[in-house]
Motif scaffolding. Structure first.
Motif, PDB file in Angstrom:
ATOM      1  N   HIS A  73       0.860  -1.175   0.000  1.00  0.00           N
ATOM      2  CA  HIS A  73       0.000   0.000   0.000  1.00  0.00           C
ATOM      3  C   HIS A  73       0.902   1.231   0.000  1.00  0.00           C
ATOM      4  O   HIS A  73       1.736   1.407   0.879  1.00  0.00           O
ATOM      5  N   VAL A  74       0.733   2.084  -0.997  1.00  0.00           N
ATOM      6  CA  VAL A  74       1.561   3.276  -1.162  1.00  0.00           C
ATOM      7  C   VAL A  74       0.687   4.509  -0.988  1.00  0.00           C
ATOM      8  O   VAL A  74      -0.375   4.607  -1.590  1.00  0.00           O
ATOM      9  N   THR A  75       1.131   5.434  -0.151  1.00  0.00           N
ATOM     10  CA  THR A  75       0.433   6.699   0.032  1.00  0.00           C
ATOM     11  C   THR A  75       1.357   7.829  -0.416  1.00  0.00           C
ATOM     12  O   THR A  75       2.528   7.602  -0.723  1.00  0.00           O
ATOM     13  N   GLU A  76       0.841   9.035  -0.417  1.00  0.00           N
ATOM     14  CA  GLU A  76       1.678  10.159  -0.843  1.00  0.00           C
ATOM     15  C   GLU A  76       2.811  10.432   0.140  1.00  0.00           C
ATOM     16  O   GLU A  76       3.796  11.081  -0.197  1.00  0.00           O
ATOM     17  N   PRO A  81      12.621   6.397  -1.874  1.00  0.00           N
ATOM     18  CA  PRO A  81      13.736   5.454  -1.753  1.00  0.00           C
ATOM     19  C   PRO A  81      13.312   4.136  -1.105  1.00  0.00           C
ATOM     20  O   PRO A  81      13.754   3.068  -1.516  1.00  0.00           O
ATOM     21  N   LEU A  82      12.425   4.216  -0.098  1.00  0.00           N
ATOM     22  CA  LEU A  82      11.933   2.998   0.548  1.00  0.00           C
ATOM     23  C   LEU A  82      11.131   2.164  -0.446  1.00  0.00           C
ATOM     24  O   LEU A  82      11.323   0.955  -0.556  1.00  0.00           O
ATOM     25  N   LEU A  83      10.233   2.810  -1.194  1.00  0.00           N
ATOM     26  CA  LEU A  83       9.433   2.095  -2.185  1.00  0.00           C
ATOM     27  C   LEU A  83      10.326   1.437  -3.233  1.00  0.00           C
ATOM     28  O   LEU A  83      10.104   0.284  -3.612  1.00  0.00           O
ATOM     29  N   ALA A  84      11.357   2.136  -3.671  1.00  0.00           N
ATOM     30  CA  ALA A  84      12.272   1.573  -4.667  1.00  0.00           C
ATOM     31  C   ALA A  84      12.964   0.327  -4.126  1.00  0.00           C
ATOM     32  O   ALA A  84      13.084  -0.682  -4.829  1.00  0.00           O
ATOM     33  N   GLU A  85      13.389   0.360  -2.867  1.00  0.00           N
ATOM     34  CA  GLU A  85      14.055  -0.798  -2.262  1.00  0.00           C
ATOM     35  C   GLU A  85      13.085  -1.965  -2.095  1.00  0.00           C
ATOM     36  O   GLU A  85      13.448  -3.115  -2.333  1.00  0.00           O
ATOM     37  N   VAL A  86      11.852  -1.665  -1.691  1.00  0.00           N
ATOM     38  CA  VAL A  86      10.857  -2.737  -1.527  1.00  0.00           C
ATOM     39  C   VAL A  86      10.556  -3.383  -2.871  1.00  0.00           C
ATOM     40  O   VAL A  86      10.514  -4.609  -2.995  1.00  0.00           O
ATOM     41  N   LEU A  87      10.361  -2.561  -3.905  1.00  0.00           N
ATOM     42  CA  LEU A  87      10.070  -3.117  -5.232  1.00  0.00           C
ATOM     43  C   LEU A  87      11.250  -3.931  -5.763  1.00  0.00           C
ATOM     44  O   LEU A  87      11.065  -4.960  -6.417  1.00  0.00           O
ATOM     45  N   LYS A  88      12.470  -3.497  -5.472  1.00  0.00           N
ATOM     46  CA  LYS A  88      13.649  -4.244  -5.894  1.00  0.00           C
ATOM     47  C   LYS A  88      13.688  -5.616  -5.203  1.00  0.00           C
ATOM     48  O   LYS A  88      13.954  -6.634  -5.827  1.00  0.00           O
ATOM     49  N   ALA A  89      13.368  -5.615  -3.906  1.00  0.00           N
ATOM     50  CA  ALA A  89      13.356  -6.882  -3.166  1.00  0.00           C
ATOM     51  C   ALA A  89      12.264  -7.811  -3.678  1.00  0.00           C
ATOM     52  O   ALA A  89      12.489  -9.013  -3.851  1.00  0.00           O
ATOM     53  N   VAL A  90      11.088  -7.260  -3.959  1.00  0.00           N
ATOM     54  CA  VAL A  90       9.982  -8.084  -4.469  1.00  0.00           C
ATOM     55  C   VAL A  90      10.314  -8.632  -5.841  1.00  0.00           C
ATOM     56  O   VAL A  90      10.026  -9.790  -6.138  1.00  0.00           O
TER      57      VAL A  90
END
Length: 94
Positions: A73-76, A81-90
């Motif tokens: 779940h992504v909010t504004e 940087p956190l989202l980029a790292e999470v997507l990279k891990a996924v």
């Protein structure tokens, strides 16, 4: 090889080395910027952005991403940087 060693081996000063390095980087950036497409805006239907209540949680507006069995779940206020790292891990998860 360290910069000092490389400079001594090639007969240039450390200041000249960093000057040339900066010039090469600037030239590369100019080349890359000309090839980069403009950021695209993807239209999203308002119904897709409605709040969804989850068990025991108050509804939050944002975007839900489901990929490889993970739900994000992504909010504004989500850190990019956190989202980029999470997507990279996924992306690398099995």
């Amino acid at each position: 090889m360290s910069v000092v060693t490389w400079c001594a081996h090639h007969g240039i000063t450390k200041a000249n080395y960093y000057y040339r390095l900066r010039r090469v980087r600037e030239a590369c950036l100019k080349t890359i910027q000309g090839k980069m497409p403009a950021q695209q805006v993807v239209p999203v239907e308002p119904e897709l952005l409605q709040c969804r209540e989850q068990e025991g949680r108050t509804p939050q507006s944002g975007l839900d991403i489901s990929i490889k069995g993970f739900s994000i779940h992504v909010t504004e206020s989500t850190s990019m940087p956190l989202l980029a790292e999470v997507l990279k891990a996924v992306r690398h998860a099995e």
